[in-house]
Design a protein around this motif. Structure first.
Motif, PDB file in Angstrom:
ATOM      1  N   ASP A  90       0.864  -1.179   0.000  1.00 41.31           N
ATOM      2  CA  ASP A  90       0.000   0.000   0.000  1.00 41.31           C
ATOM      3  C   ASP A  90       0.894   1.220   0.000  1.00 41.31           C
ATOM      4  N   MET A  99      -3.283   2.680   7.782  1.00 40.91           N
ATOM      5  CA  MET A  99      -2.456   1.512   7.488  1.00 40.91           C
ATOM      6  C   MET A  99      -2.738   0.396   8.490  1.00 40.91           C
ATOM      7  N   ASP A 115       4.235  -1.370   3.868  1.00 37.04           N
ATOM      8  CA  ASP A 115       3.826   0.037   3.904  1.00 37.04           C
ATOM      9  C   ASP A 115       4.755   0.821   2.990  1.00 37.04           C
ATOM     10  N   ILE A 161       5.058  -1.495  10.094  1.00 34.25           N
ATOM     11  CA  ILE A 161       4.009  -0.849   9.326  1.00 34.25           C
ATOM     12  C   ILE A 161       3.658   0.507   9.952  1.00 34.25           C
ATOM     13  N   SER A 165       4.178   5.519   5.815  1.00 30.45           N
ATOM     14  CA  SER A 165       3.009   6.403   5.730  1.00 30.45           C
ATOM     15  C   SER A 165       3.213   7.683   6.534  1.00 30.45           C
TER      16      SER A 165
END
Length: 280
Positions: A90, A99, A115, A161, A165
């Motif tokens: 993603d 996330m 991520d 993760i 982001s």
């Protein structure tokens, strides 16, 4: 040959996937429900078409999601619904909390979640783009390998993760908000016929405020007088019917430093003052 599925190939997604293809990957995409513009991009890039998302899931080793942020969780859920067991990347501009929700969706399958965050313009022969990756080590390395010796520089972040982001949104907070603020500032200057002088002043700067972290404590110590200045700026903007929200928000942020007047703060202390105080 690694098979990469690309979801919703807009200009960025197509360009990134095309670099993986140039690096030796076989790239698949699903035309169903996509626009003519998407179809034209995918055809120019030489991507192979599949009949359905299920077929993409069955054939792909890695699936890359680059779609509008508002659709990221829905798109991930559609892949999880088909019990994908490969690597799901993603790379959308979403919050770490989003996330985490995608991680829950993928946790119900055998997929490995990575991520990702793309920073820069769509990669090409003339432009390089950074792809930051965080998550399980083996999966992150496998994704990075897809872009070896391409115009996509895959950079691995330590931690799990959410790291990639967080980096994306940290950068976007400054980059995109500052672009908007620059437009509003220029519009005010133009209304009073001083736009050329404003640009001349700005040309005296050669670096980004984002790199000048040592200045944060100085901002904190001067917030007591900068906040009123921002409110005066809001008044000036309102007089010419320009948006006031950005500078009003800046004044509210400065209010958090109101009691820091002339204090010799260090950088961590100044930044700590920006956080809200949790309620008991």
């Amino acid at each position: 040959m690694t098979v990469l599925g690309i979801l919703h190939p807009g200009s960025m997604g197509t360009a990134v996937a095309a670099q993986a293809k140039a690096g030796g990957a076989d790239v698949l995409w699903c035309p169903k429900g996509r626009s003519n513009a998407s179809k034209a991009r995918a055809e120019r890039a030489g991507f192979g078409a599949v009949e359905s998302i299920r077929e993409m899931v069955e054939r792909s080793d890695v699936i890359l999601s680059l779609c509008p942020p508002a659709n990221a969780e829905e798109v991930a859920a559609s892949i999880a619904a088909h019990s994908f067991s490969g690597i799901y990347v993603d790379a959308n501009a979403i919050a770490p909390a989003s996330m985490a929700m995608i991680s829950l969706s993928m946790g119900r399958t055998n997929a490995q979640l990575v991520d990702g965050s793309v920073i820069g313009s769509p990669p090409s022969g003339r432009k390089a783009t950074r792809l930051y990756l965080s998550g399980p080590t083996a999966s992150v390395k496998a994704v990075a390998h897809l872009f070896k010796e391409t115009a996509v520089s895959a950079l691995v972040l330590p931690g799990g993760i959410g790291r990639a982001s967080a980096l994306k949104l940290s950068y976007s907070t400054f980059q995109k908000a500052s672009r908007v603020l620059a437009a509003v500032s220029y519009a005010l200057a133009r209304d009073y016929g001083v736009e050329d002088e404003l640009v001349d002043i700005a040309k005296g700067r050669t670096t980004s405020y984002l790199t000048e972290t040592a200045y944060f404590p100085k901002v904190a110590s001067r917030a007591w007088r900068w906040a009123p200045e921002m409110r005066e700026a809001a008044s000036a903007l309102a007089e010419t019917c320009l948006p006031t929200e950005l500078v009003e928000a800046a004044a509210l942020v400065l209010d958090r430093w109101e009691d820091a007047k002339d204090l010799p703060l260090e950088i961590p202390e100044a930044l700590d003052w920006l956080h809200c105080v949790p309620e008991d």
